[in-house]
Scaffold this active site. Structure first.
Site, short mmCIF file in Angstrom:
data_model
loop_
_atom_site.label_atom_id
_atom_site.label_comp_id
_atom_site.label_asym_id
_atom_site.label_seq_id
_atom_site.Cartn_x
_atom_site.Cartn_y
_atom_site.Cartn_z
CG ASN A 9 121.48 76.59 64.04
OD1 ASN A 9 120.48 76.40 63.35
ND2 ASN A 9 122.63 75.98 63.84
CE LYS A 11 122.62 72.71 65.82
NZ LYS A 11 123.74 71.85 66.16
CG HIS A 91 126.37 75.13 61.66
ND1 HIS A 91 126.60 73.80 61.93
CD2 HIS A 91 126.00 75.70 62.83
CE1 HIS A 91 126.37 73.58 63.22
NE2 HIS A 91 126.00 74.72 63.79
CD GLU A 93 125.00 70.64 63.11
OE1 GLU A 93 123.95 71.20 62.70
OE2 GLU A 93 125.25 70.48 64.32
CD GLU A 161 128.51 77.43 66.08
OE1 GLU A 161 127.69 77.69 66.96
OE2 GLU A 161 128.26 76.72 65.10
N GLY A 167 126.84 70.43 70.39
CA GLY A 167 125.90 69.37 70.75
C GLY A 167 126.49 68.27 71.60
CB SER A 207 128.06 72.62 74.76
OG SER A 207 128.02 71.46 73.94
C1 PEP Z 1 125.21 75.12 66.94
O1 PEP Z 1 124.53 74.31 66.36
O2 PEP Z 1 125.61 76.12 66.34
C2 PEP Z 1 125.50 74.88 68.34
C3 PEP Z 1 126.37 75.64 68.94
O3 PEP Z 1 124.83 73.83 68.95
P1 PEP Z 1 124.80 73.50 70.54
O4 PEP Z 1 124.54 74.80 71.25
O5 PEP Z 1 123.66 72.54 70.68
O6 PEP Z 1 126.11 72.94 70.88
#
Ligand code: PEP
Length: 248
Positions: A9, A11, A91, A93, A161, A167, A207
């Site tokens: 992703n 973003k 997601h 976000e 998630e 992040g 992460s």
């Molecule tokens: C994500 O944005 O779905 C995500 C898991 O980000 P990151 O891997 O940077 O934690």
């Protein structure tokens, strides 16, 4: 057997110059033992789909309607037309930044399935919810609310998630990941029947890095990863894909 999936992703990151990362990734994995999907910003879907070779291209959101007076929005069928084969939905976000509800995520997922695309529905608890030992209740509610009827292993992927892991560099323990993935599997089997429930792929996201991917991929009911930051470069994402291939 569920085919493993390494999904990235991007973003709100990436310009035309970033397409070279896709070319490099494709060159590293001409015939991978798992599916590879990159979800760039909408502006890059068409050029990405033209340069990505064996790597599938997806989107990060869509509107619920197929077309109409919705300035600035993009429908699932338009994303398909642009070259996408999957759409990330719900997601955290988007749930936070745009106040997306379970009903909205479910309607979006339905539109994605109707367009013949793969819906990647994200669920996950906040740190406060985990600390209050509400994780499974929260995930159960999100699954019930955001996944439409008619889901199958061909049109649905669920991504777990934990919001506090996205992040941040923080990752749940392997036991915590396994507990939630087993729970999601059981809920899918209960709602859709064993055959369908067992065929839906479950991704872990939060992460995931080259250094922790192999351990995460060894956890029960983890069929791959949804990766943010480490999907932006082939140098970081390729070892994650290799770890998933090794687990396949
Ligand atoms: C994500 O944005 O779905 C995500 C898991 O980000 P990151 O891997 O940077 O934690």
């Amino acid at each position: 057997m569920r085919r493993k999936l390494a999904a990235g992703n991007w973003k709100m990151n990436g310009t035309q110059a970033s397409l070279s990362e896709l070319t490099t990734l494709a060159a590293h994995h001409p015939s991978a033992a798992c599916d590879i999907l990159i979800c760039p910003p909408a502006t890059l879907i068409t050029p990405a789909s033209q340069t990505a070779g064996p790597i599938a291209i997806g989107a990060q959101d869509c509107h619920t309607a197929d077309k109409g007076a919705h300035t600035g929005d993009i429908s699932a069928s338009m994303l398909k037309d642009a070259g996408a084969s999957a759409v990330i939905l719900g997601h955290s976000e988007r749930r936070e930044d745009h106040g997306e509800s379970e009903d909205l995520v479910r309607a979006k997922a339905r539109s994605v399935m109707e367009a013949g695309l793969l819906a990647i529905v994200c669920v996950g608890e906040s740190l406060a919810e985990r600390d209050a030992q509400n994780t499974l209740d929260i995930i159960g509610g999100q699954l019930a609310g955001s996944i439409p009827d008619g889901a199958t292993g061909h049109n649905l992927v669920v991504a777990y998630e934990p919001i506090w892991a996205i992040g941040t560099g923080k990752v749940p323990t392997l036991d915590q990941i396994g507990e939630v993935h087993d729970f999601i599997r059981a809920r899918l089997e209960r709602r859709f029947g064993q055959g369908v429930g067992r065929s839906v792929r479950l991704l872990y996201g939060g992460s995931v890095k080259p250094g922790n991917a192999a351990d995460i991929f060894a956890v029960s009911n983890v069929d791959g990863a949804l990766v943010g930051g480490a999907s932006l470069t082939a140098a970081d994402f390729s070892p994650i894909v290799r770890a998933l291939e090794a687990a396949s």
